[in-house]
Design a protein around this motif. Sequence first.
Motif, PDB file in Angstrom:
ATOM      1  N   VAL A   1     -32.775 -20.424  -4.303  1.00 36.59           N
ATOM      2  CA  VAL A   1     -33.006 -21.672  -3.645  1.00 36.59           C
ATOM      3  C   VAL A   1     -34.116 -21.536  -2.665  1.00 36.59           C
ATOM      4  O   VAL A   1     -33.904 -20.508  -1.554  1.00 36.59           O
ATOM      5  N   VAL A   2     -35.276 -22.048  -2.872  1.00 38.38           N
ATOM      6  CA  VAL A   2     -36.250 -22.112  -2.010  1.00 38.38           C
ATOM      7  C   VAL A   2     -36.217 -23.389  -0.715  1.00 38.38           C
ATOM      8  O   VAL A   2     -36.159 -24.399  -1.414  1.00 38.38           O
ATOM      9  N   SER A   3     -36.279 -23.083   0.288  1.00 36.90           N
ATOM     10  CA  SER A   3     -36.005 -24.329   1.353  1.00 36.90           C
ATOM     11  C   SER A   3     -37.274 -24.112   2.406  1.00 36.90           C
ATOM     12  O   SER A   3     -37.701 -22.923   2.532  1.00 36.90           O
ATOM     13  N   GLY A   4     -37.581 -25.157   2.915  1.00 38.77           N
ATOM     14  CA  GLY A   4     -38.452 -25.248   3.969  1.00 38.77           C
ATOM     15  C   GLY A   4     -39.900 -25.377   3.590  1.00 38.77           C
ATOM     16  O   GLY A   4     -40.844 -25.133   4.519  1.00 38.77           O
ATOM     17  N   SER A   5     -40.144 -25.402   2.465  1.00 36.59           N
ATOM     18  CA  SER A   5     -41.537 -25.448   1.990  1.00 36.59           C
ATOM     19  C   SER A   5     -41.910 -27.124   2.030  1.00 36.59           C
ATOM     20  O   SER A   5     -41.343 -27.895   1.386  1.00 36.59           O
ATOM     21  N   ARG A   6     -43.228 -27.137   2.658  1.00 30.95           N
ATOM     22  CA  ARG A   6     -43.720 -28.560   2.559  1.00 30.95           C
ATOM     23  C   ARG A   6     -44.799 -28.472   1.426  1.00 30.95           C
ATOM     24  O   ARG A   6     -45.224 -29.845   0.911  1.00 30.95           O
ATOM     25  N   ARG A   7     -45.121 -27.380   0.554  1.00 32.42           N
ATOM     26  CA  ARG A   7     -46.013 -27.367  -0.460  1.00 32.42           C
ATOM     27  C   ARG A   7     -45.030 -27.101  -1.658  1.00 32.42           C
ATOM     28  O   ARG A   7     -43.931 -26.907  -1.449  1.00 32.42           O
ATOM     29  N   SER A   8     -45.793 -27.941  -2.747  1.00 31.59           N
ATOM     30  CA  SER A   8     -44.853 -27.457  -4.195  1.00 31.59           C
ATOM     31  C   SER A   8     -44.856 -26.090  -4.271  1.00 31.59           C
ATOM     32  O   SER A   8     -45.966 -25.285  -4.069  1.00 31.59           O
ATOM     33  N   ILE A   9     -43.945 -25.521  -5.151  1.00 31.68           N
ATOM     34  CA  ILE A   9     -43.861 -24.344  -5.632  1.00 31.68           C
ATOM     35  C   ILE A   9     -44.406 -24.007  -6.895  1.00 31.68           C
ATOM     36  O   ILE A   9     -44.037 -24.576  -7.935  1.00 31.68           O
ATOM     37  N   TYR A  10     -45.696 -23.329  -7.097  1.00 39.14           N
ATOM     38  CA  TYR A  10     -46.411 -22.979  -8.460  1.00 39.14           C
ATOM     39  C   TYR A  10     -45.459 -22.118  -9.142  1.00 39.14           C
ATOM     40  O   TYR A  10     -45.182 -22.408 -10.386  1.00 39.14           O
ATOM     41  N   ARG A  11     -45.344 -20.848  -8.671  1.00 39.24           N
ATOM     42  CA  ARG A  11     -44.655 -19.927  -9.494  1.00 39.24           C
ATOM     43  C   ARG A  11     -43.326 -19.685  -8.877  1.00 39.24           C
ATOM     44  O   ARG A  11     -43.382 -19.153  -7.599  1.00 39.24           O
ATOM     45  N   MET A  12     -42.335 -19.355  -9.549  1.00 40.07           N
ATOM     46  CA  MET A  12     -41.076 -18.761  -8.948  1.00 40.07           C
ATOM     47  C   MET A  12     -41.000 -17.888 -10.029  1.00 40.07           C
ATOM     48  O   MET A  12     -41.111 -17.618 -10.977  1.00 40.07           O
TER      49      MET A  12
ATOM     50  N   TYR B   1     -35.052  -9.360  -6.398  1.00 37.84           N
ATOM     51  CA  TYR B   1     -35.712 -10.266  -5.486  1.00 37.84           C
ATOM     52  C   TYR B   1     -36.169 -11.318  -6.054  1.00 37.84           C
ATOM     53  O   TYR B   1     -37.063 -11.453  -7.243  1.00 37.84           O
ATOM     54  N   CYS B   2     -36.046 -12.430  -5.509  1.00 38.90           N
ATOM     55  CA  CYS B   2     -36.405 -13.817  -5.987  1.00 38.90           C
ATOM     56  C   CYS B   2     -37.986 -13.902  -5.150  1.00 38.90           C
ATOM     57  O   CYS B   2     -38.017 -13.557  -4.083  1.00 38.90           O
ATOM     58  N   TYR B   3     -38.884 -14.781  -5.900  1.00 41.25           N
ATOM     59  CA  TYR B   3     -40.187 -14.589  -5.349  1.00 41.25           C
ATOM     60  C   TYR B   3     -40.729 -16.485  -5.414  1.00 41.25           C
ATOM     61  O   TYR B   3     -40.161 -16.726  -6.641  1.00 41.25           O
ATOM     62  N   ALA B   4     -41.423 -16.669  -4.581  1.00 39.95           N
ATOM     63  CA  ALA B   4     -42.088 -17.997  -4.808  1.00 39.95           C
ATOM     64  C   ALA B   4     -43.531 -18.005  -4.407  1.00 39.95           C
ATOM     65  O   ALA B   4     -43.915 -17.386  -3.322  1.00 39.95           O
ATOM     66  N   LEU B   5     -44.325 -18.297  -5.174  1.00 38.90           N
ATOM     67  CA  LEU B   5     -45.830 -18.662  -4.847  1.00 38.90           C
ATOM     68  C   LEU B   5     -46.191 -20.141  -4.761  1.00 38.90           C
ATOM     69  O   LEU B   5     -45.949 -21.087  -5.676  1.00 38.90           O
ATOM     70  N   LEU B   6     -46.673 -20.631  -3.467  1.00 39.28           N
ATOM     71  CA  LEU B   6     -46.538 -21.980  -3.327  1.00 39.28           C
ATOM     72  C   LEU B   6     -48.122 -22.310  -3.681  1.00 39.28           C
ATOM     73  O   LEU B   6     -49.098 -21.596  -4.052  1.00 39.28           O
ATOM     74  N   ALA B   7     -48.141 -23.554  -4.081  1.00 42.93           N
ATOM     75  CA  ALA B   7     -49.271 -24.073  -4.723  1.00 42.93           C
ATOM     76  C   ALA B   7     -50.572 -24.248  -3.503  1.00 42.93           C
ATOM     77  O   ALA B   7     -50.203 -24.151  -2.353  1.00 42.93           O
ATOM     78  N   LEU B   8     -51.914 -24.280  -3.874  1.00 43.23           N
ATOM     79  CA  LEU B   8     -52.778 -24.490  -3.100  1.00 43.23           C
ATOM     80  C   LEU B   8     -53.192 -23.206  -2.187  1.00 43.23           C
ATOM     81  O   LEU B   8     -53.318 -23.580  -0.945  1.00 43.23           O
ATOM     82  N   ALA B   9     -52.661 -22.284  -2.626  1.00 43.82           N
ATOM     83  CA  ALA B   9     -52.836 -20.850  -1.772  1.00 43.82           C
ATOM     84  C   ALA B   9     -52.238 -20.980  -0.549  1.00 43.82           C
ATOM     85  O   ALA B   9     -52.714 -20.329   0.538  1.00 43.82           O
ATOM     86  N   ALA B  10     -51.005 -21.490  -0.543  1.00 43.32           N
ATOM     87  CA  ALA B  10     -50.283 -21.705   0.748  1.00 43.32           C
ATOM     88  C   ALA B  10     -49.473 -20.492   1.063  1.00 43.32           C
ATOM     89  O   ALA B  10     -48.845 -20.508   1.925  1.00 43.32           O
ATOM     90  N   GLY B  11     -49.433 -19.286   0.148  1.00 45.74           N
ATOM     91  CA  GLY B  11     -48.655 -18.195   0.689  1.00 45.74           C
ATOM     92  C   GLY B  11     -47.850 -18.040  -0.577  1.00 45.74           C
ATOM     93  O   GLY B  11     -47.135 -18.625  -1.254  1.00 45.74           O
ATOM     94  N   ASP B  12     -47.120 -16.700  -0.427  1.00 44.64           N
ATOM     95  CA  ASP B  12     -46.026 -16.343  -1.421  1.00 44.64           C
ATOM     96  C   ASP B  12     -44.893 -15.694  -0.284  1.00 44.64           C
ATOM     97  O   ASP B  12     -44.981 -15.253   0.705  1.00 44.64           O
ATOM     98  N   TYR B  13     -43.809 -15.678  -0.923  1.00 43.30           N
ATOM     99  CA  TYR B  13     -42.580 -15.348  -0.086  1.00 43.30           C
ATOM    100  C   TYR B  13     -41.563 -14.780  -1.092  1.00 43.30           C
ATOM    101  O   TYR B  13     -41.455 -15.056  -2.181  1.00 43.30           O
ATOM    102  N   TRP B  14     -40.491 -13.891  -0.404  1.00 45.77           N
ATOM    103  CA  TRP B  14     -39.571 -13.046  -0.989  1.00 45.77           C
ATOM    104  C   TRP B  14     -38.344 -13.275  -0.362  1.00 45.77           C
ATOM    105  O   TRP B  14     -37.986 -13.696   0.803  1.00 45.77           O
ATOM    106  N   GLY B  15     -37.222 -13.286  -1.119  1.00 44.47           N
ATOM    107  CA  GLY B  15     -35.868 -13.225  -0.748  1.00 44.47           C
ATOM    108  C   GLY B  15     -35.577 -12.153  -0.200  1.00 44.47           C
ATOM    109  O   GLY B  15     -36.324 -11.274  -0.443  1.00 44.47           O
ATOM    110  N   GLN B  16     -34.214 -11.938   0.003  1.00 44.33           N
ATOM    111  CA  GLN B  16     -33.810 -10.674   0.620  1.00 44.33           C
ATOM    112  C   GLN B  16     -33.131  -9.770  -0.332  1.00 44.33           C
ATOM    113  O   GLN B  16     -32.797  -8.729   0.140  1.00 44.33           O
ATOM    114  N   GLY B  17     -33.024 -10.379  -1.656  1.00 45.19           N
ATOM    115  CA  GLY B  17     -32.691  -9.136  -2.583  1.00 45.19           C
ATOM    116  C   GLY B  17     -30.940  -9.455  -2.909  1.00 45.19           C
ATOM    117  O   GLY B  17     -30.264  -9.729  -1.820  1.00 45.19           O
ATOM    118  N   THR B  18     -30.722  -9.296  -4.013  1.00 47.66           N
ATOM    119  CA  THR B  18     -29.179  -9.146  -4.396  1.00 47.66           C
ATOM    120  C   THR B  18     -29.208  -7.981  -5.331  1.00 47.66           C
ATOM    121  O   THR B  18     -29.913  -7.896  -6.351  1.00 47.66           O
TER     122      THR B  18
END
Length: 116
Positions: free
Chosen positions: A22-33, A93-110
Amino acid sequence: VQLQASGGGLVQAGGSLRLSCVVSGSRRSIYRMGWYRQAPGKQRELVATVTSGGVTNYADSVKGRATISRDNAKNTVYLQMNSLKPEDTAVYYCYALLALAAGDYWGQGTQVTVSS
Protein backbone atom coordinates in the motif's frame (compact mmCIF):
# COMPACT_ATOMS: atom_id res chain seq x y z
CA VAL A 1 5.42 8.86 0.71
CA GLN A 2 5.38 5.49 2.43
CA LEU A 3 5.12 1.99 1.06
CA GLN A 4 3.98 -0.79 3.37
CA ALA A 5 4.49 -4.32 2.11
CA SER A 6 2.99 -7.45 3.58
CA GLY A 7 2.40 -11.08 2.76
CA GLY A 8 5.86 -12.59 2.90
CA GLY A 9 6.72 -15.70 4.82
CA LEU A 10 7.87 -19.28 4.63
CA VAL A 11 6.34 -21.53 2.01
CA GLN A 12 7.19 -24.92 0.61
CA ALA A 13 8.35 -25.35 -2.94
CA GLY A 14 5.38 -25.57 -5.26
CA GLY A 15 3.30 -23.38 -3.00
CA SER A 16 1.85 -19.94 -3.50
CA LEU A 17 1.78 -16.61 -1.81
CA ARG A 18 0.41 -13.15 -2.37
CA LEU A 19 2.28 -9.98 -1.57
CA SER A 20 0.55 -6.65 -1.07
CA CYS A 21 1.91 -3.13 -0.91
CA VAL A 22 0.00 0.00 0.00
CA VAL A 23 1.30 3.42 -0.96
CA SER A 24 0.30 6.34 1.22
CA GLY A 25 1.13 10.01 1.48
CA SER A 26 1.44 10.75 -2.21
CA ARG A 27 -0.17 13.83 -3.72
CA ARG A 28 0.72 12.64 -7.19
CA SER A 29 -0.80 9.75 -9.02
CA ILE A 30 1.36 6.66 -9.23
CA TYR A 31 2.54 5.84 -12.71
CA ARG A 32 4.28 2.54 -12.14
CA MET A 33 4.17 0.12 -9.23
CA GLY A 34 6.04 -3.07 -8.89
CA TRP A 35 8.16 -5.58 -7.08
CA TYR A 36 11.87 -6.19 -6.99
CA ARG A 37 13.77 -8.78 -5.01
CA GLN A 38 17.22 -9.27 -3.59
CA ALA A 39 18.65 -12.61 -2.63
CA PRO A 40 21.68 -12.91 -0.33
CA GLY A 41 24.85 -11.99 -2.15
CA LYS A 42 23.00 -10.87 -5.27
CA GLN A 43 21.91 -7.59 -6.75
CA ARG A 44 18.35 -6.37 -6.53
CA GLU A 45 16.41 -7.49 -9.58
CA LEU A 46 13.09 -6.81 -11.20
CA VAL A 47 10.24 -9.21 -10.53
CA ALA A 48 7.29 -7.42 -12.11
CA THR A 49 5.85 -3.97 -12.69
CA VAL A 50 2.50 -2.57 -13.74
CA THR A 51 1.62 0.88 -15.00
CA SER A 52 -1.47 2.87 -14.15
CA GLY A 53 -2.84 1.80 -17.51
CA GLY A 54 -2.36 -1.86 -16.71
CA VAL A 55 0.72 -2.56 -18.82
CA THR A 56 2.74 -5.28 -17.12
CA ASN A 57 6.34 -6.38 -17.31
CA TYR A 58 7.77 -9.58 -15.83
CA ALA A 59 11.20 -11.00 -15.30
CA ASP A 60 11.76 -14.08 -17.40
CA SER A 61 12.37 -16.09 -14.24
CA VAL A 62 8.80 -15.56 -13.02
CA LYS A 63 6.82 -15.45 -16.26
CA GLY A 64 3.93 -17.87 -16.12
CA ARG A 65 4.19 -18.14 -12.35
CA ALA A 66 3.57 -14.57 -11.23
CA THR A 67 0.71 -12.16 -11.71
CA ILE A 68 0.97 -8.52 -10.80
CA SER A 69 -2.10 -6.36 -10.35
CA ARG A 70 -3.03 -3.05 -8.81
CA ASP A 71 -6.00 -1.27 -7.36
CA ASN A 72 -5.59 2.37 -8.32
CA ALA A 73 -8.33 3.50 -5.99
CA LYS A 74 -6.49 1.94 -3.05
CA ASN A 75 -2.95 2.74 -4.26
CA THR A 76 -2.18 -0.92 -3.75
CA VAL A 77 -0.16 -3.36 -5.80
CA TYR A 78 -0.34 -7.13 -5.49
CA LEU A 79 1.95 -9.93 -6.55
CA GLN A 80 0.54 -13.42 -6.77
CA MET A 81 3.25 -16.04 -7.10
CA ASN A 82 2.56 -19.69 -7.77
CA SER A 83 4.74 -22.76 -8.19
CA LEU A 84 7.34 -21.20 -5.96
CA LYS A 85 10.91 -22.44 -6.16
CA PRO A 86 13.75 -22.24 -3.65
CA GLU A 87 15.46 -19.75 -5.96
CA ASP A 88 12.56 -17.36 -5.37
CA THR A 89 13.84 -16.92 -1.83
CA ALA A 90 14.69 -13.25 -1.35
CA VAL A 91 13.63 -10.03 0.26
CA TYR A 92 10.89 -8.57 -1.89
CA TYR A 93 10.66 -4.80 -2.18
CA CYS A 94 7.71 -2.88 -3.52
CA TYR A 95 8.32 0.14 -5.66
CA ALA A 96 6.34 3.14 -6.80
CA LEU A 97 7.17 5.65 -9.50
CA LEU A 98 5.09 8.77 -9.24
CA ALA A 99 3.71 10.58 -12.26
CA LEU A 100 5.23 13.79 -13.63
CA ALA A 101 8.74 12.92 -12.45
CA ALA A 102 7.74 13.38 -8.85
CA GLY A 103 10.14 10.70 -7.66
CA ASP A 104 10.30 7.02 -6.91
CA TYR A 105 10.00 5.25 -3.61
CA TRP A 106 10.75 1.87 -2.06
CA GLY A 107 9.10 -0.17 0.64
CA GLN A 108 10.94 -1.74 3.54
CA GLY A 109 11.02 -5.23 2.09
CA THR A 110 9.31 -8.46 3.05
CA GLN A 111 11.11 -11.79 3.33
CA VAL A 112 9.99 -14.69 1.19
CA THR A 113 11.58 -18.04 1.94
CA VAL A 114 10.83 -21.10 -0.15
CA SER A 115 11.88 -24.40 1.35
CA SER A 116 12.71 -27.42 -0.79
